[in-house]
Design a protein around this motif. Structure first.
Motif, PDB file in Angstrom:
ATOM      1  N   LEU A 201       0.824  -1.208   0.000  1.00  0.00           N
ATOM      2  CA  LEU A 201       0.000   0.000   0.000  1.00  0.00           C
ATOM      3  C   LEU A 201       0.861   1.262   0.000  1.00  0.00           C
ATOM      4  O   LEU A 201       0.544   2.241  -0.679  1.00  0.00           O
ATOM      5  CB  LEU A 201      -0.930   0.004   1.210  1.00  0.00           C
ATOM      6  CG  LEU A 201      -2.088  -0.988   1.167  1.00  0.00           C
ATOM      7  CD1 LEU A 201      -2.797  -1.030   2.509  1.00  0.00           C
ATOM      8  CD2 LEU A 201      -3.062  -0.644   0.054  1.00  0.00           C
TER       9      LEU A 201
ATOM     10  N   TYR B  54      -8.211  -4.955   6.486  1.00  0.00           N
ATOM     11  CA  TYR B  54      -7.308  -5.308   5.399  1.00  0.00           C
ATOM     12  C   TYR B  54      -5.890  -5.547   5.904  1.00  0.00           C
ATOM     13  O   TYR B  54      -5.226  -6.493   5.481  1.00  0.00           O
ATOM     14  CB  TYR B  54      -7.292  -4.233   4.313  1.00  0.00           C
ATOM     15  CG  TYR B  54      -6.303  -4.568   3.225  1.00  0.00           C
ATOM     16  CD1 TYR B  54      -6.565  -5.587   2.323  1.00  0.00           C
ATOM     17  CD2 TYR B  54      -5.099  -3.896   3.134  1.00  0.00           C
ATOM     18  CE1 TYR B  54      -5.644  -5.928   1.346  1.00  0.00           C
ATOM     19  CE2 TYR B  54      -4.165  -4.225   2.157  1.00  0.00           C
ATOM     20  CZ  TYR B  54      -4.451  -5.237   1.271  1.00  0.00           C
ATOM     21  OH  TYR B  54      -3.527  -5.579   0.310  1.00  0.00           O
TER      22      TYR B  54
ATOM     23  N   THR C 198      -6.733   2.814   4.204  1.00  0.00           N
ATOM     24  CA  THR C 198      -7.168   1.427   4.222  1.00  0.00           C
ATOM     25  C   THR C 198      -7.824   1.125   5.557  1.00  0.00           C
ATOM     26  O   THR C 198      -7.883   1.976   6.445  1.00  0.00           O
ATOM     27  CB  THR C 198      -5.983   0.476   3.942  1.00  0.00           C
ATOM     28  OG1 THR C 198      -6.486  -0.835   3.685  1.00  0.00           O
ATOM     29  CG2 THR C 198      -4.995   0.446   5.095  1.00  0.00           C
TER      30      THR C 198
ATOM     31  N   GLN D  27      -9.579  -4.877  -0.747  1.00  0.00           N
ATOM     32  CA  GLN D  27      -8.710  -4.111  -1.640  1.00  0.00           C
ATOM     33  C   GLN D  27      -8.728  -4.673  -3.065  1.00  0.00           C
ATOM     34  O   GLN D  27      -7.704  -4.853  -3.698  1.00  0.00           O
ATOM     35  CB  GLN D  27      -7.274  -4.092  -1.087  1.00  0.00           C
ATOM     36  CG  GLN D  27      -7.143  -3.373   0.214  1.00  0.00           C
ATOM     37  CD  GLN D  27      -7.372  -1.880   0.087  1.00  0.00           C
ATOM     38  OE1 GLN D  27      -7.006  -1.277  -0.903  1.00  0.00           O
ATOM     39  NE2 GLN D  27      -7.988  -1.289   1.085  1.00  0.00           N
TER      40      GLN D  27
END
Length: 115
Positions: A9, A60, A56, A68
């Motif tokens: 991420l 997750y 996020t 995602q």
């Protein structure tokens, strides 16, 4: 693994480790250790701080969930019936989400105890 998801991420957002650590107000060295798998059990406080700039969810970060962009499973007739029965008996969306969070947390704890 949590560290791999954070790194993925972070890179997707274009943040360096230094930038993400600054934005989340966490230690750069600790963030690096998490990403490299040297530390594998970060606190919920740490994860909450990291989740904000990464845009996020804690779910997750903690799980391999579908939040995602992973393909979603279609509900078969048995699932639909179970859900309808739960709704008919008064189960609210918030109740279901709370139960789901509990199950995910329990799975995460089991995984942590394996290592």
């Amino acid at each position: 693994m949590i560290g791999e998801r954070i790194k993925r991420l972070r890179e997707k957002k274009g943040f360096s480790i230094t930038e993400l650590a600054r934005l989340a107000d966490v230690s750069k060295s600790y963030l690096s250790q998490i990403e490299r798998g040297l530390q594998s059990n970060p606190s919920m406080q740490f994860l909450k701080k990291i989740a904000i700039p990464l845009e996020t969810s804690l779910d997750y970060l903690l799980m391999d969930g579908n939040s995602q962009g992973q393909p979603k499973m279609k509900l078969d007739d048995e699932w639909k019936l179970l859900i309808q029965q739960a709704v008919d008996k008064g189960l609210k969306k918030e109740d279901f989400q709370e139960y789901l969070n509990y199950i995910q947390f329990q799975s995460w704890l089991k995984e942590q105890n394996k290592t």
